[in-house]
Design a protein around this motif. Structure first.
Motif, PDB file in Angstrom:
ATOM      1  N   GLY A   1      14.315  13.165 -38.897  1.00 33.48           N
ATOM      2  CA  GLY A   1      13.458  13.904 -39.811  1.00 33.48           C
ATOM      3  C   GLY A   1      13.858  13.876 -41.270  1.00 33.48           C
ATOM      4  N   TYR A   2      14.858  13.075 -41.625  1.00 35.77           N
ATOM      5  CA  TYR A   2      15.270  12.958 -43.018  1.00 35.77           C
ATOM      6  C   TYR A   2      14.393  11.945 -43.746  1.00 35.77           C
ATOM      7  N   LYS A   3      14.158  12.180 -45.023  1.00 36.03           N
ATOM      8  CA  LYS A   3      13.567  11.174 -45.891  1.00 36.03           C
ATOM      9  C   LYS A   3      14.727  10.335 -46.403  1.00 36.03           C
ATOM     10  N   VAL A   4      14.630   9.022 -46.276  1.00 36.69           N
ATOM     11  CA  VAL A   4      15.737   8.142 -46.634  1.00 36.69           C
ATOM     12  C   VAL A   4      15.276   7.132 -47.676  1.00 36.69           C
ATOM     13  N   SER A   5      16.052   6.996 -48.738  1.00 34.73           N
ATOM     14  CA  SER A   5      15.831   5.964 -49.742  1.00 34.73           C
ATOM     15  C   SER A   5      17.130   5.182 -49.857  1.00 34.73           C
ATOM     16  N   VAL A   6      17.030   3.864 -49.848  1.00 37.77           N
ATOM     17  CA  VAL A   6      18.220   3.012 -49.914  1.00 37.77           C
ATOM     18  C   VAL A   6      18.112   2.148 -51.163  1.00 37.77           C
ATOM     19  N   PHE A   7      19.223   2.032 -51.889  1.00 34.97           N
ATOM     20  CA  PHE A   7      19.259   1.271 -53.129  1.00 34.97           C
ATOM     21  C   PHE A   7      20.404   0.278 -53.077  1.00 34.97           C
ATOM     22  N   ASP A   8      20.231  -0.837 -53.753  1.00 33.42           N
ATOM     23  CA  ASP A   8      21.279  -1.857 -53.797  1.00 33.42           C
ATOM     24  C   ASP A   8      22.418  -1.483 -54.732  1.00 33.42           C
ATOM     25  N   THR A   9      22.113  -0.686 -55.756  1.00 26.98           N
ATOM     26  CA  THR A   9      23.140  -0.314 -56.734  1.00 26.98           C
ATOM     27  C   THR A   9      23.054   1.177 -57.045  1.00 26.98           C
ATOM     28  N   SER A  10      24.157   1.719 -57.543  1.00 29.74           N
ATOM     29  CA  SER A  10      24.137   3.128 -57.949  1.00 29.74           C
ATOM     30  C   SER A  10      23.224   3.332 -59.158  1.00 29.74           C
ATOM     31  N   ALA A  11      23.088   2.317 -60.003  1.00 27.66           N
ATOM     32  CA  ALA A  11      22.184   2.425 -61.154  1.00 27.66           C
ATOM     33  C   ALA A  11      20.736   2.602 -60.690  1.00 27.66           C
ATOM     34  N   GLU A  12      20.349   1.894 -59.634  1.00 25.95           N
ATOM     35  CA  GLU A  12      18.994   2.049 -59.087  1.00 25.95           C
ATOM     36  C   GLU A  12      18.808   3.452 -58.510  1.00 25.95           C
ATOM     37  N   ALA A  13      19.825   3.954 -57.816  1.00 29.02           N
ATOM     38  CA  ALA A  13      19.740   5.304 -57.249  1.00 29.02           C
ATOM     39  C   ALA A  13      19.662   6.351 -58.355  1.00 29.02           C
ATOM     40  N   THR A  14      20.449   6.172 -59.412  1.00 28.09           N
ATOM     41  CA  THR A  14      20.422   7.100 -60.539  1.00 28.09           C
ATOM     42  C   THR A  14      19.050   7.100 -61.201  1.00 28.09           C
ATOM     43  N   ALA A  15      18.476   5.934 -61.415  1.00 30.72           N
ATOM     44  CA  ALA A  15      17.136   5.847 -62.019  1.00 30.72           C
ATOM     45  C   ALA A  15      16.097   6.540 -61.147  1.00 30.72           C
ATOM     46  N   TYR A  16      16.192   6.347 -59.849  1.00 29.07           N
ATOM     47  CA  TYR A  16      15.265   6.995 -58.919  1.00 29.07           C
ATOM     48  C   TYR A  16      15.385   8.516 -59.016  1.00 29.07           C
ATOM     49  N   LEU A  17      16.611   9.023 -58.992  1.00 27.77           N
ATOM     50  CA  LEU A  17      16.805  10.471 -59.067  1.00 27.77           C
ATOM     51  C   LEU A  17      16.326  11.025 -60.398  1.00 27.77           C
TER      52      LEU A  17
ATOM     53  N   VAL B   1      23.903  23.035 -48.999  1.00 34.05           N
ATOM     54  CA  VAL B   1      23.182  22.002 -48.257  1.00 34.05           C
ATOM     55  C   VAL B   1      22.280  22.643 -47.206  1.00 34.05           C
ATOM     56  N   PHE B   2      22.715  23.763 -46.646  1.00 29.55           N
ATOM     57  CA  PHE B   2      21.975  24.360 -45.538  1.00 29.55           C
ATOM     58  C   PHE B   2      20.974  25.434 -45.917  1.00 29.55           C
ATOM     59  N   TYR B   3      21.046  25.994 -47.125  1.00 30.61           N
ATOM     60  CA  TYR B   3      20.180  27.128 -47.390  1.00 30.61           C
ATOM     61  C   TYR B   3      19.879  27.314 -48.872  1.00 30.61           C
ATOM     62  N   GLY B   4      18.609  27.618 -49.175  1.00 34.19           N
ATOM     63  CA  GLY B   4      18.253  28.213 -50.440  1.00 34.19           C
ATOM     64  C   GLY B   4      17.605  27.364 -51.513  1.00 34.19           C
ATOM     65  N   HIS B   5      17.415  26.089 -51.306  1.00 36.62           N
ATOM     66  CA  HIS B   5      16.887  25.252 -52.380  1.00 36.62           C
ATOM     67  C   HIS B   5      15.528  24.666 -51.996  1.00 36.62           C
ATOM     68  N   GLU B   6      14.714  24.377 -53.026  1.00 33.37           N
ATOM     69  CA  GLU B   6      13.455  23.667 -52.781  1.00 33.37           C
ATOM     70  C   GLU B   6      13.730  22.306 -52.149  1.00 33.37           C
ATOM     71  N   LYS B   7      14.778  21.656 -52.641  1.00 36.47           N
ATOM     72  CA  LYS B   7      15.119  20.314 -52.186  1.00 36.47           C
ATOM     73  C   LYS B   7      16.621  20.131 -52.226  1.00 36.47           C
ATOM     74  N   VAL B   8      17.135  19.478 -51.200  1.00 35.24           N
ATOM     75  CA  VAL B   8      18.556  19.093 -51.152  1.00 35.24           C
ATOM     76  C   VAL B   8      18.610  17.584 -51.048  1.00 35.24           C
ATOM     77  N   ILE B   9      19.415  16.971 -51.896  1.00 36.94           N
ATOM     78  CA  ILE B   9      19.564  15.516 -51.891  1.00 36.94           C
ATOM     79  C   ILE B   9      21.021  15.187 -51.594  1.00 36.94           C
ATOM     80  N   LEU B  10      21.226  14.441 -50.537  1.00 38.94           N
ATOM     81  CA  LEU B  10      22.560  13.981 -50.174  1.00 38.94           C
ATOM     82  C   LEU B  10      22.686  12.515 -50.573  1.00 38.94           C
ATOM     83  N   VAL B  11      23.719  12.217 -51.324  1.00 42.11           N
ATOM     84  CA  VAL B  11      23.963  10.862 -51.799  1.00 42.11           C
ATOM     85  C   VAL B  11      25.096  10.272 -50.982  1.00 42.11           C
TER      86      VAL B  11
END
Length: 127
Positions: A14-30, A113-123
């Motif tokens: 049930g997780y939404k997963v995004s995969v990036f080749d570089t940390s720069a791509e992940a940073t731009a996405y975030l 991670v478990f409580y209280g936010h609109e969205k939690v993003i794990l890197v």
């Protein structure tokens, strides 16, 4: 792609997963997906190495106990991070089964991670 198996398993769980080749791509996405929010950070070498505090601070209010404004304390920053709209944290380990392993000295990351936010993003990085 190293995350093919674990990505599939996380999606099954049930997780939404995004995969990036570089940390720069992940940073731009975030940066493109978080705008005008309060953002909380857990202590994370991965987030530090990605430069996310500075980049997200351009369009958001970011709270992190590693960046304490004058007149504030680390505990105040943890509390503000704990009540932020979005919370970012890295993980200590990720199993192919989808199990997420985290060890947390102050329990700020685990609780957020478990409580209280609109969205939690794990890197998750490869190292």
């Amino acid at each position: 792609m190293p995350f093919t198996k674990v990505s599939a398993r996380l999606k099954e769980l049930g997780y939404k997963v995004s995969v990036f080749d570089t940390s720069a791509e992940a940073t731009a996405y975030l940066n493109s997906s978080i705008n005008g929010k309060t953002v909380g950070f857990g202590g994370s070498v991965t987030l530090t190495d990605m430069g996310l505090f500075d980049s997200l601070s351009e369009n958001n209010t970011v709270y992190w106990h590693h960046h304490v404004p004058e007149g504030s304390t680390p505990d105040e920053m943890r509390a503000k991070a704990n009540s932020a709209d979005v919370y970012l944290s890295s993980v200590n380990g990720l199993a192919e089964t989808g199990e997420i392993i985290n060890i947390d000295g102050a329990c700020n990351r685990i609780s957020s991670v478990f409580y209280g936010h609109e969205k939690v993003i794990l890197v998750v990085g490869v190292n």
